[in-house]
Design an enzyme around this catalytic site. Sequence first.
Site, PDB file in Angstrom:
ATOM      1  N   SER A  73       0.835  -1.208   0.000  1.00 37.08           N
ATOM      2  CA  SER A  73       0.000   0.000   0.000  1.00 37.08           C
ATOM      3  C   SER A  73       0.863   1.249   0.000  1.00 37.08           C
ATOM      4  O   SER A  73       1.488   1.551  -0.989  1.00 37.08           O
ATOM      5  CB  SER A  73      -1.031   0.028   1.128  1.00 37.08           C
ATOM      6  OG  SER A  73      -2.021   0.995   0.819  1.00 37.08           O
ATOM      7  N   HIS A  78       4.803  13.801   7.045  1.00 34.56           N
ATOM      8  CA  HIS A  78       4.559  15.235   6.825  1.00 34.56           C
ATOM      9  C   HIS A  78       5.140  15.954   8.033  1.00 34.56           C
ATOM     10  O   HIS A  78       4.660  15.759   9.157  1.00 34.56           O
ATOM     11  CB  HIS A  78       3.059  15.542   6.698  1.00 34.56           C
ATOM     12  CG  HIS A  78       2.389  14.791   5.600  1.00 34.56           C
ATOM     13  ND1 HIS A  78       2.467  15.184   4.277  1.00 34.56           N
ATOM     14  CD2 HIS A  78       1.641  13.664   5.616  1.00 34.56           C
ATOM     15  CE1 HIS A  78       1.789  14.324   3.540  1.00 34.56           C
ATOM     16  NE2 HIS A  78       1.276  13.398   4.325  1.00 34.56           N
ATOM     17  N   CYS A  93      -1.603  -3.735   3.425  1.00 31.42           N
ATOM     18  CA  CYS A  93      -2.609  -4.779   3.236  1.00 31.42           C
ATOM     19  C   CYS A  93      -1.986  -6.131   3.557  1.00 31.42           C
ATOM     20  O   CYS A  93      -0.773  -6.305   3.467  1.00 31.42           O
ATOM     21  CB  CYS A  93      -3.080  -4.789   1.781  1.00 31.42           C
ATOM     22  SG  CYS A  93      -3.799  -3.235   1.247  1.00 31.42           S
TER      23      CYS A  93
END
Length: 131
Positions: A73, A78, A93
Amino acid sequence: MSVDTGTPPVGLFTGQHVLAELEGVDPDLLDDEQFLRETLHDALSRSHATVCQMIAKRFEPQGVTVLALLSESHASLHTYPEDGSIFIDVFTCGHTAQPEHAVKLLAEALKPASQNIQTIQRGRDYAGLAS
């Protein structure tokens, strides 16, 4: 007749989404694009995730976003150097990759004063296959 190989089938609609907020992190680390790329790649690899591609963007006057495309995935960082804070998002996943371990390794590298980490189970419950 089917043969049990001991491994879960590919393509299970299940996953773990780990969300983290770390505060009290050295602002210089949070503004170091190369350090963040390398640290994320290392944490993901050590957590059995398969990194396909990474991109990063350094903002002016400060801050970095790093995105990792995984076979399982994705992951993102950030940063807010002016606040000593970072958002971390790791979603994988299946049952092979260990997103909680990846976030733990990132936290160890960043040495935050405080951390808030939560894991969300997504998709269907295939817990019986994970054992």
